[in-house]
Design a protein around this motif. Structure first.
Motif, PDB file in Angstrom:
ATOM      1  N   ILE A  20     -17.178 -32.170  49.060  1.00 26.22           N
ATOM      2  CA  ILE A  20     -15.788 -32.062  48.616  1.00 26.22           C
ATOM      3  C   ILE A  20     -15.738 -31.717  47.135  1.00 26.22           C
ATOM      4  O   ILE A  20     -16.517 -32.211  46.327  1.00 26.22           O
ATOM      5  N   THR A  53     -11.178 -23.360  46.679  1.00 24.85           N
ATOM      6  CA  THR A  53     -10.428 -24.567  47.020  1.00 24.85           C
ATOM      7  C   THR A  53      -9.139 -24.271  47.760  1.00 24.85           C
ATOM      8  O   THR A  53      -8.510 -25.179  48.276  1.00 24.85           O
ATOM      9  N   VAL A  59     -10.463 -30.645  54.393  1.00 23.31           N
ATOM     10  CA  VAL A  59     -10.642 -30.635  52.946  1.00 23.31           C
ATOM     11  C   VAL A  59     -10.779 -29.184  52.489  1.00 23.31           C
ATOM     12  O   VAL A  59     -11.052 -28.302  53.274  1.00 23.31           O
ATOM     13  N   GLY A  60     -10.565 -28.974  51.197  1.00 21.80           N
ATOM     14  CA  GLY A  60     -10.694 -27.629  50.658  1.00 21.80           C
ATOM     15  C   GLY A  60     -12.155 -27.202  50.602  1.00 21.80           C
ATOM     16  O   GLY A  60     -13.059 -28.027  50.473  1.00 21.80           O
ATOM     17  N   ASP A  61     -12.395 -25.925  50.697  1.00 24.38           N
ATOM     18  CA  ASP A  61     -13.739 -25.351  50.583  1.00 24.38           C
ATOM     19  C   ASP A  61     -14.228 -25.482  49.144  1.00 24.38           C
ATOM     20  O   ASP A  61     -13.475 -25.245  48.216  1.00 24.38           O
ATOM     21  N   ASP A  62     -15.512 -25.829  48.995  1.00 26.48           N
ATOM     22  CA  ASP A  62     -15.980 -26.039  47.621  1.00 26.48           C
ATOM     23  C   ASP A  62     -16.208 -24.736  46.861  1.00 26.48           C
ATOM     24  O   ASP A  62     -16.420 -24.751  45.655  1.00 26.48           O
ATOM     25  N   TYR A 116      -5.884 -38.194  47.729  1.00 26.81           N
ATOM     26  CA  TYR A 116      -6.918 -37.711  46.814  1.00 26.81           C
ATOM     27  C   TYR A 116      -7.975 -38.783  46.563  1.00 26.81           C
ATOM     28  O   TYR A 116      -9.165 -38.510  46.601  1.00 26.81           O
ATOM     29  N   LEU A 166      -8.863 -23.483  53.538  1.00 28.93           N
ATOM     30  CA  LEU A 166      -8.794 -24.742  54.258  1.00 28.93           C
ATOM     31  C   LEU A 166      -9.634 -24.690  55.520  1.00 28.93           C
ATOM     32  O   LEU A 166      -9.452 -23.816  56.341  1.00 28.93           O
ATOM     33  N   ASP A 206     -10.110 -31.041  45.373  1.00 29.63           N
ATOM     34  CA  ASP A 206      -9.698 -31.023  46.777  1.00 29.63           C
ATOM     35  C   ASP A 206      -8.932 -32.273  47.165  1.00 29.63           C
ATOM     36  O   ASP A 206      -9.287 -33.388  46.750  1.00 29.63           O
ATOM     37  N   VAL A 261      -3.197 -26.134  45.688  1.00 25.36           N
ATOM     38  CA  VAL A 261      -4.244 -26.833  46.428  1.00 25.36           C
ATOM     39  C   VAL A 261      -3.687 -28.112  47.023  1.00 25.36           C
ATOM     40  O   VAL A 261      -2.938 -28.845  46.370  1.00 25.36           O
ATOM     41  N   GLY A 262      -4.048 -28.369  48.250  1.00 21.76           N
ATOM     42  CA  GLY A 262      -3.623 -29.607  48.874  1.00 21.76           C
ATOM     43  C   GLY A 262      -2.289 -29.545  49.566  1.00 21.76           C
ATOM     44  O   GLY A 262      -1.862 -30.533  50.149  1.00 21.76           O
TER      45      GLY A 262
END
Lengths: 111, 113
Positions: A27, A96, A90-93, A51, A99, A31, B98-99
């Protein structure tokens, strides 16, 4: 890539608390962790997002440890209507905004 | 409520046909996504778009293309449909940042014979 790992399936009974854990070792700092619920023949719908630490809403709680490499979705007192597939996101490293869904956890609630 | 509408609930096409899957959202979201969902594989990202005329490849773009001529509409194109593209296709949108959470359509079950 920030892959997620969840149990394939879980069983529970009505009235019990259910905890579903998701691993996300890669992560990224910015993210967020988001959980979705999907019923058959429908698109996924948002449940909860966090978060760090703990987030609670009218549907569920989300627990995130300090290292953020995992998260736990907690469903209090499940009912038959909570039978669904639950996805951790979670977001891609590397990007970001990209998804990526995990394979999901199929929760079956019995009477 | 945000509404994401996919043009067809069920679609049956033949191998080699050109197939268009349409998706429209009504909340002025910048981001739009196309996923496919297959038993045991979860949701896999095909393409996504952050703005009009912009597109980015997801995890499985092979055999697909997309078009985003207007902000509210994101089309998935199968140039020459094949049987291994039989699947449930899900469109989603989200506001920028983001998010931000995704809003999904009800899906299109495509069968390629």
């Amino acid at each position: 890539l920030a892959k997620t790992t969840q149990p394939i399936s879980m069983d529970s009974y009505e009235g019990q608390e259910v905890n579903i854990t998701c691993s996300h070792n890669n992560i990224a700092t910015n993210d967020y962790i988001t959980w979705y619920q999907q019923f058959p023949s429908q698109g996924p719908r948002f449940i909860i997002q966090g978060y760090k630490t703990k987030v609670t809403n009218e549907v569920a709680s989300l627990f995130i440890p300090a290292d953020r490499k995992s998260s736990t979705l907690s469903l209090p007192r499940v009912s038959l209507s909570d039978t669904a597939v639950y996805y951790c996101l979670v977001g891609d490293d590397r990007n970001t905004d990209k998804l990526i869904f995990g394979t999901g956890t199929r929760l079956q609630v019995f009477p | 409520d945000v509404k994401v509408t996919q043009s067809s609930r069920y679609l049956v096409k033949r191998t080699g046909e050109k197939v268009f899957l349409e998706c429209v959202q009504d909340m002025d979201h910048e981001n739009m996504f196309w996923y496919r969902q297959d038993p045991g594989l979860g949701l896999r990202l095909i393409y996504f778009s952050y703005d009009v005329k912009m597109k980015e490849k997801g995890d499985i773009p092979e055999g697909y293309s997309v078009s985003r001529e207007k902000k509210e509409r994101f089309s998935l194109i199968l140039e020459s449909a094949s049987t291994n593209q039989t699947s449930m296709y899900l469109c989603a949108s989200s506001p920028t940042g983001v998010g931000e959470k995704l809003f999904f359509g009800s899906g299109t079950q495509l069968s390629v014979l």
